[in-house]
Design a protein around this motif. Structure first.
Motif, PDB file in Angstrom:
ATOM      1  N   LYS A   1     -21.931  35.816 -12.531  1.00  0.00           N
ATOM      2  CA  LYS A   1     -20.700  35.059 -12.308  1.00  0.00           C
ATOM      3  C   LYS A   1     -21.029  33.568 -12.234  1.00  0.00           C
ATOM      4  O   LYS A   1     -22.113  33.172 -11.822  1.00  0.00           O
ATOM      5  CB  LYS A   1     -20.070  35.457 -10.972  1.00  0.00           C
ATOM      6  CG  LYS A   1     -19.482  36.842 -10.970  1.00  0.00           C
ATOM      7  CD  LYS A   1     -18.140  36.841 -11.666  1.00  0.00           C
ATOM      8  CE  LYS A   1     -17.500  38.207 -11.589  1.00  0.00           C
ATOM      9  NZ  LYS A   1     -16.396  38.364 -12.528  1.00  0.00           N
TER      10      LYS A   1
ATOM     11  N   SER B   1      -7.556  36.634  -5.974  1.00  0.00           N
ATOM     12  CA  SER B   1      -7.526  38.033  -5.550  1.00  0.00           C
ATOM     13  C   SER B   1      -7.599  38.997  -6.738  1.00  0.00           C
ATOM     14  O   SER B   1      -7.832  40.185  -6.548  1.00  0.00           O
ATOM     15  CB  SER B   1      -6.265  38.283  -4.730  1.00  0.00           C
ATOM     16  OG  SER B   1      -5.152  37.771  -5.434  1.00  0.00           O
ATOM     17  N   ASP B   2      -7.421  38.479  -7.966  1.00  0.00           N
ATOM     18  CA  ASP B   2      -7.545  39.349  -9.138  1.00  0.00           C
ATOM     19  C   ASP B   2      -8.967  39.828  -9.354  1.00  0.00           C
ATOM     20  O   ASP B   2      -9.194  40.818 -10.041  1.00  0.00           O
ATOM     21  CB  ASP B   2      -7.085  38.594 -10.401  1.00  0.00           C
ATOM     22  CG  ASP B   2      -5.618  38.240 -10.325  1.00  0.00           C
ATOM     23  OD1 ASP B   2      -4.977  38.711  -9.374  1.00  0.00           O
ATOM     24  OD2 ASP B   2      -5.136  37.502 -11.195  1.00  0.00           O
ATOM     25  N   ASP B   3      -9.930  39.093  -8.826  1.00  0.00           N
ATOM     26  CA  ASP B   3     -11.329  39.435  -9.086  1.00  0.00           C
ATOM     27  C   ASP B   3     -12.008  39.799  -7.772  1.00  0.00           C
ATOM     28  O   ASP B   3     -11.986  39.032  -6.816  1.00  0.00           O
ATOM     29  CB  ASP B   3     -12.035  38.236  -9.741  1.00  0.00           C
ATOM     30  CG  ASP B   3     -13.411  38.615 -10.256  1.00  0.00           C
ATOM     31  OD1 ASP B   3     -13.590  38.567 -11.488  1.00  0.00           O
ATOM     32  OD2 ASP B   3     -14.291  38.949  -9.436  1.00  0.00           O
ATOM     33  N   LYS B   4     -12.651  40.977  -7.728  1.00  0.00           N
ATOM     34  CA  LYS B   4     -13.198  41.479  -6.474  1.00  0.00           C
ATOM     35  C   LYS B   4     -14.370  40.624  -5.981  1.00  0.00           C
ATOM     36  O   LYS B   4     -14.435  40.223  -4.819  1.00  0.00           O
ATOM     37  CB  LYS B   4     -13.637  42.922  -6.683  1.00  0.00           C
ATOM     38  CG  LYS B   4     -13.901  43.652  -5.390  1.00  0.00           C
ATOM     39  CD  LYS B   4     -13.904  45.154  -5.619  1.00  0.00           C
ATOM     40  CE  LYS B   4     -14.790  45.826  -4.601  1.00  0.00           C
ATOM     41  NZ  LYS B   4     -16.197  45.866  -4.960  1.00  0.00           N
ATOM     42  N   VAL B   5     -15.277  40.333  -6.924  1.00  0.00           N
ATOM     43  CA  VAL B   5     -16.478  39.573  -6.544  1.00  0.00           C
ATOM     44  C   VAL B   5     -16.100  38.190  -6.028  1.00  0.00           C
ATOM     45  O   VAL B   5     -16.585  37.742  -4.984  1.00  0.00           O
ATOM     46  CB  VAL B   5     -17.432  39.441  -7.752  1.00  0.00           C
ATOM     47  CG1 VAL B   5     -18.704  38.735  -7.353  1.00  0.00           C
ATOM     48  CG2 VAL B   5     -17.720  40.805  -8.332  1.00  0.00           C
TER      49      VAL B   5
ATOM     50  N   SER C   1     -13.221  37.192  -4.805  1.00  0.00           N
ATOM     51  CA  SER C   1     -12.495  37.165  -3.529  1.00  0.00           C
ATOM     52  C   SER C   1     -13.447  37.357  -2.350  1.00  0.00           C
ATOM     53  O   SER C   1     -13.233  36.772  -1.292  1.00  0.00           O
ATOM     54  CB  SER C   1     -11.357  38.189  -3.506  1.00  0.00           C
ATOM     55  OG  SER C   1     -11.595  39.230  -4.379  1.00  0.00           O
ATOM     56  N   GLU C   2     -14.523  38.148  -2.568  1.00  0.00           N
ATOM     57  CA  GLU C   2     -15.516  38.270  -1.495  1.00  0.00           C
ATOM     58  C   GLU C   2     -16.225  36.937  -1.235  1.00  0.00           C
ATOM     59  O   GLU C   2     -16.437  36.557  -0.081  1.00  0.00           O
ATOM     60  CB  GLU C   2     -16.551  39.337  -1.855  1.00  0.00           C
ATOM     61  CG  GLU C   2     -16.065  40.752  -1.575  1.00  0.00           C
ATOM     62  CD  GLU C   2     -16.961  41.786  -2.219  1.00  0.00           C
ATOM     63  OE1 GLU C   2     -18.097  41.428  -2.615  1.00  0.00           O
ATOM     64  OE2 GLU C   2     -16.524  42.941  -2.335  1.00  0.00           O
ATOM     65  N   ASP C   3     -16.573  36.241  -2.332  1.00  0.00           N
ATOM     66  CA  ASP C   3     -17.237  34.932  -2.170  1.00  0.00           C
ATOM     67  C   ASP C   3     -16.329  33.957  -1.431  1.00  0.00           C
ATOM     68  O   ASP C   3     -16.760  33.229  -0.536  1.00  0.00           O
ATOM     69  CB  ASP C   3     -17.602  34.348  -3.529  1.00  0.00           C
ATOM     70  CG  ASP C   3     -18.632  35.186  -4.247  1.00  0.00           C
ATOM     71  OD1 ASP C   3     -19.374  35.910  -3.550  1.00  0.00           O
ATOM     72  OD2 ASP C   3     -18.685  35.134  -5.481  1.00  0.00           O
TER      73      ASP C   3
ATOM     74  N   LYS D   1     -25.080  38.538  -9.932  1.00  0.00           N
ATOM     75  CA  LYS D   1     -23.672  38.944 -10.028  1.00  0.00           C
ATOM     76  C   LYS D   1     -23.095  38.687 -11.412  1.00  0.00           C
ATOM     77  O   LYS D   1     -21.987  39.121 -11.708  1.00  0.00           O
ATOM     78  CB  LYS D   1     -22.837  38.147  -9.021  1.00  0.00           C
ATOM     79  CG  LYS D   1     -23.104  38.489  -7.574  1.00  0.00           C
ATOM     80  CD  LYS D   1     -22.228  37.584  -6.737  1.00  0.00           C
ATOM     81  CE  LYS D   1     -22.323  37.933  -5.275  1.00  0.00           C
ATOM     82  NZ  LYS D   1     -21.595  36.935  -4.476  1.00  0.00           N
TER      83      LYS D   1
ATOM     84  N   GLU E   1     -13.927  34.693   0.620  1.00  0.00           N
ATOM     85  CA  GLU E   1     -13.854  35.106   2.021  1.00  0.00           C
ATOM     86  C   GLU E   1     -15.052  34.567   2.807  1.00  0.00           C
ATOM     87  O   GLU E   1     -14.907  34.046   3.914  1.00  0.00           O
ATOM     88  CB  GLU E   1     -13.826  36.643   2.116  1.00  0.00           C
ATOM     89  CG  GLU E   1     -12.435  37.240   2.031  1.00  0.00           C
ATOM     90  CD  GLU E   1     -11.436  36.474   2.873  1.00  0.00           C
ATOM     91  OE1 GLU E   1     -11.660  36.360   4.102  1.00  0.00           O
ATOM     92  OE2 GLU E   1     -10.440  35.949   2.313  1.00  0.00           O
TER      93      GLU E   1
END
Ligand code: SF4
Lengths: 169, 269
Positions: B114, B32-36, B38-40, B112, B42
Motif C-alpha cells: 500500500k 472506510s471503503d478499504d480495510k487496510v 481504515s486500520e491505519d 501491505k 484508526e
C-alpha cells in the motif's frame, strides 16, 4: 668519388621529403588531436560511441584523455548547466596551447531545447568555440566529420606564429 | 474543464497560453471503503494526532494533519503500521491562493503493498521539522525542497542547496519564478566567471535557437564557406566544394580511394 655520388633528390637516396615547417608541424598537430573527455549529457554517449571500436576514433589520432593538460581539443558534448559553467572555463584555461573547441549538439551550441534558467544558452558564452556541430544528438559519423573539418582548419593555419591567447575577453 | 480549441493552427499560434490551468480532480472515495487503510487511519487517530481530512484517491490514502505532528505521525507509521519507506517528499506552491505550501510525504509499505500520503499545510514564513532522523531519504529530499521552494527545515543535519549552486538567488520551482530565469539567472555565469563588467561584451542570452546569421562569423560557420572565426564575411566569396581534405591532398596522409576499397558482403567472412 663520382661513382659513390648520391642523388639525394631521387628515390633510393636518403629518405628525404621536402616540405615546409608549417606543413610538418600542422601535419603533426592535426593528426594527433587528443580530446578531453567532456561528455555532459546524452551527446556524451555518442561521443563515447565515436571513440569505441565500431567508429574507431583512434585512426584519426584522436585519443580521449581525462586530463586537460594532455588534451588539444575539448569536445563539449551535452548540456552545460549554469552550475557547471565555471568548471568548464577552468578546465579550458588549464589546457595547453594550441587548443581548439568543438561544440557538439544543440545544447552546447545554443542551449537546445533547454530554454530554461539552469542551462547556459550556448557554451560560446563561456569559452571560444571553433566548430559548431548541429544535431540532437549528432551521429558519430558527424562528429568524425567535424574533427576532419577541424583538421582542415588547423592545416590552413600558420603553425609558427605567436598563438593569440584565446580568451573571450 | 477547459473548452476545446482547435489545434490545427498550432504553427500560427501557441495554445500553451493558460499558465494557471487547473486540472480536473480525480474522484475521491471514503477511507472506510478499504480495510487496510481504515486500520491505519484508526491507528493515527488513536495516537491523538488530529486528522484534518482523509480520503482515498487513485488507490492511495491521503491524510491531512497539522505540521507539528509530522515527526510523530511518520514514526508511528514506520514502527507500527509497516510503512517502512519514505519514497518522496516535497512541497506544493499554493502561495497565491492560500499563502503557503502544502508539504507531502509519500509512504510505501512493502508488506501491505500500500501507498499513503501524509500532507500538511504551512504558511509561507513557517518552517517544518525534519524527518531525516527517521528516514535517510528525507535528508536530500528536504534539501531539494529548500532549494526549489525555499521551505526551511528545522534540525536538518546539512541545510544547504542541493541542485542549484550555493550562491544562487531565488527558488526555481515557485510559481512566480520565470521558467527562463530572472535577471540574476540569465547573467549568472557571466557575472561569476568574468565579472559584471563583461555583460556588455558578451551580451544577453540569445534564446531563439532558430536564429542563423550568415554574416556573423563569430558565431556561425557554414560548410563550403569556411572562414576563420571573426573574419569579415565576403558575400561574393566563391563557394568551396564540400571536402574533408584539401584538393592537393595532405602531406604524408593517403586519401581514401573508392576504387581500392572493398565491400564485404559476407559478414561471416
Ligand atoms: S543536443 Fe540533444 S542529445 Fe545532445 S545533450 Fe542536448 S538533448 Fe542531449
Amino acid at each position: 668519388m663520382a661513382q659513390h655520388q648520391v642523388n639525394y633528390m631521387q628515390d633510393g637516396g636518403l629518405p628525404v621529403a621536402l616540405t615546409s615547417i608549417d606543413k610538418l608541424v600542422n601535419w603533426g598537430r592535426s593528426n594527433s588531436l587528443w580530446a578531453l573527455t567532456y561528455g555532459l549529457a546524452c551527446c556524451g554517449i555518442e561521443m563515447m560511441a565515436s571513440g569505441a571500436s565500431r567508429y574507431d576514433f583512434d585512426r584519426f589520432g584522436t585519443i580521449f584523455r581525462a586530463s586537460p593538460r594532455q588534451a588539444d581539443i575539448m569536445i563539449v558534448a551535452g548540456t552545460l548547466t549554469k552550475k557547471h559553467a565555471e568548471f568548464i572555463k577552468r578546465l579550458y584555461d588549464q589546457m595547453t596551447e594550441p587548443k581548439w573547441v568543438i561544440s557538439m549538439g544543440s545544447c552546447a551550441n545554443t542551449g537546445g531545447m533547454f530554454n530554461t534558467y539552469a542551462t547556459v544558452q550556448g557554451v560560446d558564452r563561456v569559452i571560444p568555440v571553433d566548430l559548431y556541430l548541429p544535431g540532437c544528438a549528432p551521429r558519430p559519423e558527424s562528429l568524425q566529420y567535424a574533427v576532419m573539418l577541424l583538421q582542415k582548419k588547423i592545416r590552413s593555419q600558420k603553425a609558427i606564429k605567436t598563438q593569440k591567447p584565446k580568451r573571450l575577453m | 474543464m477547459r473548452a476545446y480549441t482547435p489545434k490545427d493552427n498550432v504553427q500560427k499560434k501557441s495554445y500553451y497560453t493558460d499558465r494557471y490551468w487547473i486540472a480536473p480532480q480525480v474522484a475521491k472515495s471514503k477511507v472506510s471503503d478499504d480495510k487496510v487503510f481504515s486500520e491505519d487511519l484508526e491507528a493515527i487517530k488513536k495516537a491523538k494526532i488530529k486528522v484534518l481530512d482523509s480520503y482515498i484517491q487513485v488507490e492511495q490514502m491521503v491524510v491531512y494533519i497539522k505540521p507539528e505532528d509530522i515527526v510523530k505521525t511518520l514514526q508511528l507509521l514506520r514502527d507500527e503500521c509497516a510503512y517502512t519507506q519514505l519514497s518522496e517528499l516535497s512541497a506544493i506552491d499554493w502561495i497565491s491562493q492560500r499563502g503557503g505550501f502544502e508539504v507531502f510525504y509519500q509512504m510505501l509499505s512493502m508488506s501491505k503493498r500500500k501507498r499513503l500520503r501524509i500532507k500538511c499545510f504551512i504558511k509561507q514564513d513557517e518552517s517544518i521539522e525534519s524527518v531525516s532522523k527517521l528516514f535517510r531519504s528525507a535528508d536530500w529530499s528536504e534539501r531539494e525542497m529548500y532549494d526549489m521552494f525555499g521551505v526551511k527545515v528545522n534540525n536538518h543535519p546539512f541545510m544547504k542547496r542541493i541542485l542549484m549552486p550555493d550562491d544562487w538567488e531565488g527558488h526555481p520551482l515557485l510559481k512566480t519564478y520565470p521558467l527562463q530565469g530572472d535577471e540574476f539567472a540569465s547573467w549568472y555565469e557571466v557575472d561569476k566567471i568574468f565579472g559584471k563588467e563583461a555583460r556588455d561584451i558578451i551580451g544577453p542570452e540569445i534564446r531563439d535557437s532558430a536564429r542563423v546569421d550568415r554574416y556573423d562569423t563569430e558565431r556561425f560557420a557554414r560548410l563550403g564557406h569556411e572562414v576563420a572565426k571573426g573574419v569579415e564575411f565576403n558575400p561574393d566569396e566563391e563557394k568551396k566544394p564540400l571536402a574533408y581534405q584539401e584538393d592537393d591532398g595532405v602531406f604524408l596522409i593517403e586519401g581514401f580511394d573508392e576504387d581500392k576499397s572493398q565491400i564485404i558482403s559476407d559478414r561471416k567472412r
